[in-house]
Design a protein around this motif. Structure first.
Motif, PDB file in Angstrom:
ATOM      1  N   LYS A  63       0.668  -1.271   0.038  1.00  0.00           N
ATOM      2  CA  LYS A  63       0.041   0.094   0.007  1.00  0.00           C
ATOM      3  C   LYS A  63       0.553   1.292   0.047  1.00  0.00           C
ATOM      4  N   ALA A  64       2.221   1.095  -0.267  1.00  0.00           N
ATOM      5  CA  ALA A  64       3.064   2.463  -0.198  1.00  0.00           C
ATOM      6  C   ALA A  64       2.942   3.107  -1.533  1.00  0.00           C
ATOM      7  N   GLU A  65       3.501   4.100  -1.461  1.00  0.00           N
ATOM      8  CA  GLU A  65       3.084   5.258  -2.532  1.00  0.00           C
ATOM      9  C   GLU A  65       4.111   4.483  -3.618  1.00  0.00           C
ATOM     10  N   VAL A  66       3.974   4.980  -4.975  1.00  0.00           N
ATOM     11  CA  VAL A  66       4.457   4.652  -6.300  1.00  0.00           C
ATOM     12  C   VAL A  66       6.119   5.341  -6.220  1.00  0.00           C
ATOM     13  N   GLU A  67       7.077   4.445  -6.350  1.00  0.00           N
ATOM     14  CA  GLU A  67       8.435   5.182  -6.041  1.00  0.00           C
ATOM     15  C   GLU A  67       9.139   4.896  -7.555  1.00  0.00           C
ATOM     16  N   LYS A  68       9.804   5.997  -8.098  1.00  0.00           N
ATOM     17  CA  LYS A  68      10.361   6.065  -9.455  1.00  0.00           C
ATOM     18  C   LYS A  68      11.932   5.268  -9.065  1.00  0.00           C
ATOM     19  N   MET A  69      11.987   4.440 -10.028  1.00  0.00           N
ATOM     20  CA  MET A  69      13.362   3.664  -9.837  1.00  0.00           C
ATOM     21  C   MET A  69      14.181   3.927 -10.929  1.00  0.00           C
ATOM     22  N   ALA A  70      14.003   4.271 -12.118  1.00  0.00           N
ATOM     23  CA  ALA A  70      14.889   4.468 -13.242  1.00  0.00           C
ATOM     24  C   ALA A  70      14.231   5.400 -14.336  1.00  0.00           C
ATOM     25  N   SER A  71      14.986   5.884 -15.006  1.00  0.00           N
ATOM     26  CA  SER A  71      14.581   6.664 -16.311  1.00  0.00           C
ATOM     27  C   SER A  71      15.068   5.804 -17.415  1.00  0.00           C
ATOM     28  N   ASP A  72      14.542   6.097 -18.609  1.00  0.00           N
ATOM     29  CA  ASP A  72      15.047   5.733 -20.169  1.00  0.00           C
ATOM     30  C   ASP A  72      15.209   4.197 -19.831  1.00  0.00           C
ATOM     31  N   VAL A  73      14.113   3.457 -19.642  1.00  0.00           N
ATOM     32  CA  VAL A  73      14.235   1.982 -19.639  1.00  0.00           C
ATOM     33  C   VAL A  73      13.423   1.613 -20.952  1.00  0.00           C
ATOM     34  N   SER A  74      14.116   0.567 -21.650  1.00  0.00           N
ATOM     35  CA  SER A  74      13.588  -0.043 -22.714  1.00  0.00           C
ATOM     36  C   SER A  74      11.995  -0.692 -22.402  1.00  0.00           C
ATOM     37  N   VAL A  75      11.148  -0.375 -22.954  1.00  0.00           N
ATOM     38  CA  VAL A  75       9.915  -0.950 -22.550  1.00  0.00           C
ATOM     39  C   VAL A  75       9.737  -2.472 -22.923  1.00  0.00           C
ATOM     40  N   GLY A  76       9.238  -3.382 -22.167  1.00  0.00           N
ATOM     41  CA  GLY A  76       9.321  -4.717 -22.390  1.00  0.00           C
ATOM     42  C   GLY A  76      10.670  -5.733 -21.983  1.00  0.00           C
ATOM     43  N   SER A  77      11.493  -4.869 -21.391  1.00  0.00           N
ATOM     44  CA  SER A  77      12.849  -5.671 -21.120  1.00  0.00           C
ATOM     45  C   SER A  77      12.836  -5.775 -19.582  1.00  0.00           C
ATOM     46  N   GLN A  78      11.717  -5.898 -18.858  1.00  0.00           N
ATOM     47  CA  GLN A  78      11.673  -6.124 -17.430  1.00  0.00           C
ATOM     48  C   GLN A  78      11.625  -7.401 -17.067  1.00  0.00           C
ATOM     49  N   ILE A  79      12.283  -8.074 -16.319  1.00  0.00           N
ATOM     50  CA  ILE A  79      12.265  -9.288 -15.779  1.00  0.00           C
ATOM     51  C   ILE A  79      12.454  -9.400 -14.258  1.00  0.00           C
ATOM     52  N   ALA A  80      11.319  -9.886 -13.571  1.00  0.00           N
ATOM     53  CA  ALA A  80      11.284  -9.814 -12.076  1.00  0.00           C
ATOM     54  C   ALA A  80      11.942 -11.465 -11.683  1.00  0.00           C
ATOM     55  N   ASN A  81      12.342 -11.222 -10.329  1.00  0.00           N
ATOM     56  CA  ASN A  81      12.759 -12.314  -9.868  1.00  0.00           C
ATOM     57  C   ASN A  81      11.466 -13.110  -9.480  1.00  0.00           C
ATOM     58  N   TYR A  82      11.368 -14.277  -8.547  1.00  0.00           N
ATOM     59  CA  TYR A  82      10.503 -15.240  -8.300  1.00  0.00           C
ATOM     60  C   TYR A  82       9.393 -14.427  -7.524  1.00  0.00           C
ATOM     61  N   ASP A  83       9.924 -13.414  -6.282  1.00  0.00           N
ATOM     62  CA  ASP A  83       8.794 -12.709  -5.651  1.00  0.00           C
ATOM     63  C   ASP A  83       8.714 -11.351  -5.915  1.00  0.00           C
ATOM     64  N   GLY A  84       9.465 -11.075  -6.984  1.00  0.00           N
ATOM     65  CA  GLY A  84       8.967  -9.450  -7.524  1.00  0.00           C
ATOM     66  C   GLY A  84       9.701  -8.585  -6.649  1.00  0.00           C
ATOM     67  N   THR A  85      10.709  -8.945  -5.785  1.00  0.00           N
ATOM     68  CA  THR A  85      11.487  -7.810  -5.247  1.00  0.00           C
ATOM     69  C   THR A  85      12.522  -7.333  -5.826  1.00  0.00           C
ATOM     70  N   LYS A  86      12.790  -7.684  -6.931  1.00  0.00           N
ATOM     71  CA  LYS A  86      14.063  -7.471  -7.634  1.00  0.00           C
ATOM     72  C   LYS A  86      13.615  -7.362  -9.271  1.00  0.00           C
ATOM     73  N   VAL A  87      14.309  -6.431 -10.074  1.00  0.00           N
ATOM     74  CA  VAL A  87      13.905  -6.489 -11.482  1.00  0.00           C
ATOM     75  C   VAL A  87      15.061  -6.133 -12.149  1.00  0.00           C
ATOM     76  N   LEU A  88      15.403  -6.930 -13.363  1.00  0.00           N
ATOM     77  CA  LEU A  88      16.353  -6.625 -14.297  1.00  0.00           C
ATOM     78  C   LEU A  88      15.619  -5.877 -15.519  1.00  0.00           C
ATOM     79  N   PHE A  89      16.594  -5.000 -16.017  1.00  0.00           N
ATOM     80  CA  PHE A  89      16.160  -4.196 -17.005  1.00  0.00           C
ATOM     81  C   PHE A  89      17.045  -3.661 -17.790  1.00  0.00           C
ATOM     82  N   LEU A  90      16.832  -3.124 -19.208  1.00  0.00           N
ATOM     83  CA  LEU A  90      17.595  -2.484 -19.982  1.00  0.00           C
ATOM     84  C   LEU A  90      17.393  -0.951 -19.906  1.00  0.00           C
ATOM     85  N   ASP A  91      18.388  -0.135 -19.837  1.00  0.00           N
ATOM     86  CA  ASP A  91      18.172   1.301 -19.990  1.00  0.00           C
ATOM     87  C   ASP A  91      19.086   1.688 -21.075  1.00  0.00           C
TER      88      ASP A  91
END
Length: 92
Positions: A63-91
């Motif tokens: 229920k926390a506020e939305v937090e910005k993590m990164a800018s200029d990320v390629s859309v569709g490049s995100q892969i989250a780990n098994y519990d969603g706490t970490k994500v890999l992405f291309l910028d």
């Protein structure tokens, strides 16, 4: 002949130690998954480019506020780990 016996004994000991190590790491990682509380995690990408292929990456935990993590990320490049706490992405 004695050296072959020692060599065989060394390799058997090495195999046993490797098998025990893998078994221990597998059991500890499953215990970690059971101990973590399941908190909903939502990863969002808001496009910022005219072609819709580049955007900003946001995360929302429970229920926390939305937090910005990164800018200029390629859309569709995100892969989250098994519990969603970490994500890999291309910028860019």
């Amino acid at each position: 002949m004695k050296s072959w016996g020692r060599l065989l004994l060394f390799f058997l000991l090495l195999v046993v130690l490797a098998a025990c190590n893998q078994e221990q790491s597998a059991s500890s990682s499953s215990a970690d998954r059971k101990n973590t509380a399941a908190e909903p995690v939502l990863w969002l990408v808001k496009t910022t480019s005219s072609d819709g292929m580049i955007g900003d990456l946001y995360v929302k935990y429970g229920k926390a506020e939305v937090e910005k993590m990164a800018s200029d990320v390629s859309v569709g490049s995100q892969i989250a780990n098994y519990d969603g706490t970490k994500v890999l992405f291309l910028d860019n």
